[in-house]
Design an enzyme around this catalytic site. Structure first.
Site, mmCIF file in Angstrom:
data_model
loop_
_atom_site.group_PDB
_atom_site.id
_atom_site.type_symbol
_atom_site.label_atom_id
_atom_site.label_comp_id
_atom_site.label_asym_id
_atom_site.label_seq_id
_atom_site.Cartn_x
_atom_site.Cartn_y
_atom_site.Cartn_z
ATOM 1 N N LYS C 80 0.846 -1.202 0.000
ATOM 2 C CA LYS C 80 0.000 0.000 0.000
ATOM 3 C C LYS C 80 0.879 1.248 0.000
ATOM 4 O O LYS C 80 1.928 1.296 0.668
ATOM 5 C CB LYS C 80 -0.881 -0.044 1.251
ATOM 6 C CG LYS C 80 -1.910 1.074 1.395
ATOM 7 C CD LYS C 80 -2.739 0.813 2.669
ATOM 8 C CE LYS C 80 -3.807 1.871 2.871
ATOM 9 N NZ LYS C 80 -4.564 1.622 4.121
ATOM 10 N N SER C 155 -9.413 1.862 3.536
ATOM 11 C CA SER C 155 -8.607 2.660 2.635
ATOM 12 C C SER C 155 -7.659 1.817 1.769
ATOM 13 O O SER C 155 -7.074 2.357 0.837
ATOM 14 C CB SER C 155 -7.791 3.677 3.414
ATOM 15 O OG SER C 155 -7.003 3.052 4.383
ATOM 16 N N SER C 179 -9.503 -0.676 7.664
ATOM 17 C CA SER C 179 -9.019 -0.447 6.298
ATOM 18 C C SER C 179 -8.350 -1.615 5.612
ATOM 19 O O SER C 179 -7.992 -1.491 4.449
ATOM 20 C CB SER C 179 -8.066 0.752 6.286
ATOM 21 O OG SER C 179 -8.796 1.938 6.500
#
Lengths: 486, 102, 493
Positions: C80, C155, C179
């Site tokens: 990420k 997210s 997330s």
């Protein structure tokens, strides 16, 4: 103090710790390095970086607190103090808010023989900021600057803040405190505490009130004090200024004032539009600190003899107060003194020589006592030579000077400089006889009870022996013989 | 009732320069969010200590050992503006270091 | 041969060691998958082709020498984009960090590299990890592989989508309020948030420091556990890093749930949960009971306050964590006559609306006069939540709930009202507040073909129990579906 007002002063001190590495990262604590060469993701506040506390720094602050008779708290936290400034890499400073490491201490300050007890409110840990240079016209002053340059080498250096109660009542007391705190910190070995270099910084909170009133007056904060002398001068000035304001019917403004060394005045700073809201909260990147009883015990046990205790010990040895203070202040002098006494020397004699001749020599030459050839054994040897009558007190000072110059040990110097007294009784006896023989009327006077001619006769013997006779012995012998002759 | 917020003051504290209409919108949105967040206020919490760390950890330190710093080129490589080894910024308004008149 | 991009990490490891293919070939398969799927998904912000190839070649060479670094060697993984990768652009999905290249690797990334993993690129995310749909990315949203008009969750939407389609065999995400777990649920894969402190946060760009954790995505529970093993461990660079004995999950897969007590959180099953999701959850509970577990209803009264507490604590911490983005040392700088103006302009230009909202909210919640009522009270509520969990775990071994109230919602559906978006976190947020571990895994598809996620939660350091139960759920669910996009065939028009 004029006009029935008294000053109420508190001091905040910041001490940069001389640890190997910074407070929250492994960058070196290196003040001479070129800009931005001692930085890493942590002290630069790069994204993703995290602080990890320096264990040695924590030991140091606990020792400072213990040396100031503080209570070392069992449970302590780090907080974030949030504000924006370009030399603050994270735009918050890691500090301590309501749970500092040390609280409720005391320190005694002595001014002209009068001792006052000053309360230490708290001692806490924080990280130092970077440094900004302001470039433009006006020689480095911020509001003339066109732009600023930032160096983060200093960002993250461990900083200990020591806050006193508003217990000072004079600038002299404040200065005495500053000097004593400096001594303590240096003796603990945690910082070189140099005001000129900024490793120790003072801010003073000053207010005045009519004598007898309990309520505090409005206070101002004075910054930019770079020496102990400035601390005293700045406080004295500000106190007088505030009294002047009040006597003139005005009110004291709560503000920060900047001390100007050149003009000897304080000046108000440009006030910010709003006072800052620091939004303190416990730093979630750090965990609480628990200093248990065992750790506290180890800290207290690790303290060296502190200045106050050492001065008391020296006084107990017979050293006078001023010399005791000097020996405590100067590490090298103190070390020689301790060794001399340990080797059997007389404390007062050693102290007098050290604070007298040695200090005079170092002042004259600029050479540090630690760098001279003087050793503790020399003092002991010198003392023995004086006691044995081989050197007069004056000659001893000359010998000491020679030792300092590197001419050798006292015996060598005394011989080389031909200072050894004649204390052979037969030689002196003969010389005294000779002089007495030449000065019959002086002898008469002495016999009649007039002691004045003794000095003259001693001088004669001294001249005849090239100054080397032991004057005490000569004097005693003259008196004895003169009175015995009949 | 949505909470009434001095959003301009908050934006200033947070150093975010918002246009007037944005300020208004954020002020309203924050007021709505806080109205729901106020739900927590109804829970009785006398005597309950706050949690700052989910796991009870204490005394996490590192030894006082020097580790290599970044090369200055790396330090400055991402800098928007730098000069002679320093980070360069426009003039700083609220100095706090120098007097107003001197 | 089947497309290598569809292998699990476990199967890939076997194949590499059996000499069936090389790490370079594995990388090529995954790269091909990405080249086909990215146009539809936008899961990646950066693809590090050169770096990945070098890692793959090194992995092959090492294996040839007999140097076996473990199950992640040669495996293509995604990271990420809020985790620092040295020299590789790390944007956090924000204009503020467009073009920013960190001078260091996050510890979790470094551990993957040391294990011989092949990091293929950085995945899309909601800006600074704030959001539940990846629609808050400054560089455009990621789409859900099961229906590209829908969100992948957030997210960590990019990581979840990439793993779901096979453009990476596993990925790292971060979980502050759900997330990792919520996008795993919406994308039909496994995602896990470890116990707080198990995985170093050094190099994870901080959102809410006391809630953030890095965690793994995988297509199976086994893969997820292997990836977790590769990144956990004490890190001296993180003062909140756990120093005690690490849980081991090896051996807990396949043990089964006989005799275990499984708690159903009453408060979470009636929080606006979509009927099909609720039904699937109850169906799985029946299966677990049949497999020998005892199902117990538990109540976490403070759970009703979790969202409210979270939306005071997280913004407060983030408002301080994001203060460093000021245009002085790195990142976006927009000029101003003074430094103050420069900072304020840069931040206004660089931060998106959600991040701005949370910074303002957090600043307010901490400010004088409000601090204790908002932030302080939220931290006390957090203690109540932890106490409730503690009491519950005295009665049960694990807790379960749906991962999210609904399956994937449409792009743009919840962007008008921040509050609606926040509600997607209601089931996941509690484990961030408590610091306990949680995992989401797919148990079926709803009637529109969208994956349903099932959440298991365990006490702190209870990863072994967590994986044990999750593995059994996985076995019972038998979920094998893949999204149609998970193919390297280009659709003929």
């Amino acid at each position: 103090m004029t006009s029935g007002y008294e000053a109420v002063i508190g001091i905040e001190t910041h001490v940069e710790l001389q640890t190997n590495s910074k407070m929250f990262c492994g960058c070196a604590v290196d003040f001479g390095a070129p800009p931005n060469t001692v930085c890493c993701p942590v002290c630069l506040g790069l994204p993703g970086s995290l602080p990890v506390p320096n264990q040695e720094a924590i030991e140091s602050i606990l020792r400072i607190g213990a040396a100031l008779q503080c209570r070392l708290v069992d449970y302590s936290e780090f907080h974030r103090k949030n504000y924006f400034y370009p030399d603050l890499p994270k735009n918050y400073q890691i500090t301590q808010f309501d749970l500092p490491f040390c609280v409720d201490g005391t320190i005694e300050v002595d001014v002209a023989g009068e001792t006052t007890s000053i309360g230490i409110t708290r001692v806490h840990m924080e990280e130092d900021t970077g440094k900004s240079l302001h470039i433009g016209e006006g020689g480095g002053r911020i509001h003339d600057a066109k732009h600023s340059l930032i160096d983060f080498n200093r960002a993250g250096v461990p900083l200990v803040e020591i806050v006193t109660e508003p217990d000072f009542r004079s600038a002299e007391q404040a200065r005495a405190y500053g000097a004593e705190l400096q001594r303590i910190v240096r003796m603990l070995g945690v910082s070189d505490a140099r005001l000129e270099e900024g490793s120790m910084r003072f801010d003073a909170n000053i207010s005045v009130r009519p004598v007898g009133r309990e309520a505090f007056g409005t206070r101002s904060e004075v910054k930019n004090v770079n020496s102990l002398r400035s601390l005293q001068r700045a406080i004295a000035f500000e106190v007088e200024r505030q009294i002047g304001v009040l006597e003139g019917g005005g009110t004291v403004v709560q503000e920060t004032r900047h001390w100007n060394e050149a003009t000897g005045t304080t000046a108000g700073m440009r006030s910010k539009e709003e006072s800052e809201d620091y939004r303190y909260f416990q730093d979630p990147d750090l965990v609480p600190l628990v200093v248990d009883a065992e750790w506290q015990g180890r800290v207290r046990a690790s303290l060296p003899e502190l200045p106050a205790a050492r001065r008391r010990r020296y006084l107990g040895l017979g050293v006078d107060a001023i010399s005791a203070g000097q020996l405590v202040d100067d590490e090298a002098l103190g070390a020689i003194f301790e060794d001399a006494v340990a080797a059997g020397g007389d404390a007062r004699t050693a102290a007098n020589w050290l604070t007298g001749e040695v200090v005079a020599y170092t002042r004259r030459t600029g050479i540090d006592p630690a760098d001279t050839s003087l050793e503790a054994d020399h003092l002991v040897a010198l003392e023995e030579m004086v006691d044995a009558g081989k050197l007069s007190a004056t000659a001893a000072k000359d010998v000491l000077a020679g030792v300092l110059e590197g001419e050798g040990d006292p015996a060598t110097v005394a011989a080389a400089r031909d200072l050894i007294q004649i204390s052979d009784t037969r030689v002196i006896d003969a010389e005294v006889e000779a002089v007495l023989g030449e000065n019959a009327d002086a002898v008469e006077k002495i016999r009649a009870g007039d002691g004045k001619p003794i000095g003259f006769l001693v001088g004669q013997v001294m001249r005849a022996t090239g100054g080397k006779a032991d004057p005490r012995m000569v004097s005693d012998l003259i008196r004895e013989k003169a009175q015995a002759e009949s | 009732m949505p909470v009434d917020i001095d959003i301009a003051k908050v934006a200033k504290l947070a150093r975010v320069a918002l246009a007037a209409e944005d300020l208004e919108l954020y002020g309203r949105q924050l007021g709505d969010i806080l109205e729901h967040a106020e739900l927590v206020q109804s829970l009785p919490t006398e005597g309950v200590p706050p949690t700052s760390h989910p796991l009870p950890m204490t005394n996490s330190f590192r030894p006082d050992v020097v580790t290599p710093s970044l090369d200055r080129d790396d330090v400055l490589s991402q800098a928007p503006d730098h000069e002679d080894g320093y980070f360069r910024v426009p003039r700083i308004l609220d100095g706090g270091e120098v007097p107003a008149d001197g | 041969m089947a497309d290598l991009a569809d292998l699990t990490i476990a199967a890939a490891g076997v194949g590499l060691r059996a000499g069936e293919f090389t790490a370079v070939e594995l990388l090529e398969a995954v790269t091909r998958r990405a080249s086909v799927t990215e146009a539809h998904l936008h899961a990646f912000l950066t693809l590090d082709q050169d770096g990945a190839l070098a890692s793959a070649e090194a992995a092959d060479a090492a294996l040839a020498r007999g140097e076996d670094l473990g199950p992640l060697q040669g495996i293509p993984l995604a990271v990420k984009d809020n985790m620092c990768t040295q020299g590789i652009e790390t944007t956090c999905g924000s204009q503020i960090l467009a073009g920013y290249r960190p001078p260091y690797d996050a510890t979790a990334v470094r551990r993957l590299r040391e294990a011989g993993a092949v990091i293929v690129g950085k995945t899309n995310l909601d800006e600074y990890a704030m959001g539940s749909s990846t629609e808050n990315s400054a560089f455009g949203p990621t789409r859900n592989p099961w229906d590209t008009d829908r969100v992948p969750g957030g997210s960590s939407g990019g990581s979840a989508a990439a793993v779901a389609v096979g453009s990476a065999l596993g990925a790292l995400g971060s979980d502050t309020g759900g997330s990792i777990r919520q996008p795993a649920a919406l994308c039909g894969i496994v995602g896990m948030k470890p116990t707080y402190g198990l995985v170093s946060r050094y190099g994870l760009v901080a959102f809410a420091s006391s809630l953030d954790q890095i965690g793994p995505f995988g297509r199976t529970v086994g893969d997820t556990a292997v990836l977790l093993d590769g990144i956990l461990g004490f890190d001296p660079h993180d003062a909140t890093s756990y120093r005690g004995e690490m849980p081991t999950v090896a051996g807990s897969i396949g043990v089964g749930v006989a005799g275990l007590r499984i708690g159903v959180v009453a408060e979470l099953l009636d929080k606006g949960i979509a009927p099909e999701v609720a039904a699937a959850t109850r169906g799985m509970l029946d299966q677990l009971a049949a497999a020998g577990a005892k199902i117990v209803d538990v109540s976490l009264p403070a759970a009703d306050y979790g969202l409210s507490a979270y939306y005071l604590i997280a913004p407060a911490e983030c408002s301080a964590n994001l203060a460093r983005f000021d245009g002085v040392r790195y990142g976006l700088r927009v000029d101003g006559g003074t430094t103050e103006e420069m900072m304020a302009n840069s931040r206004a230009a660089g931060f998106g609306p959600e991040v701005t909202r949370r910074i303002l909210l957090g600043t307010y919640a901490l400010s004088a006069g409000y601090h204790d009522a908002f932030y302080g009270q939220a931290q006390r509520v957090r203690t109540l939540i932890r106490r409730d969990f503690g009491a519950a775990y005295e009665q049960v071994d694990v807790l379960i709930s749906p991962t999210t109230p609904t399956t994937a919602f449409g792009l743009g559906e919840k962007t008008d009202d921040p509050l609606t978006m926040y509600l997607s976190d209601v089931c996941t947020i509690l484990s961030n507040l408590s610091g306990d571990p949680g995992i989401s895994l797919p148990i079926g598809l709803d009637s529109t073909g969208l994956p349903i996620g099932f959440q298991v939660m365990a006490p702190a350091l209870g990863e072994e129990m967590l994986i044990r139960v999750a593995a059994e759920v996985e076995r019972l669910a038998g979920f094998r579906e893949r999204p149609a996009l998970a193919t390297s065939e280009v659709a003929s028009t």
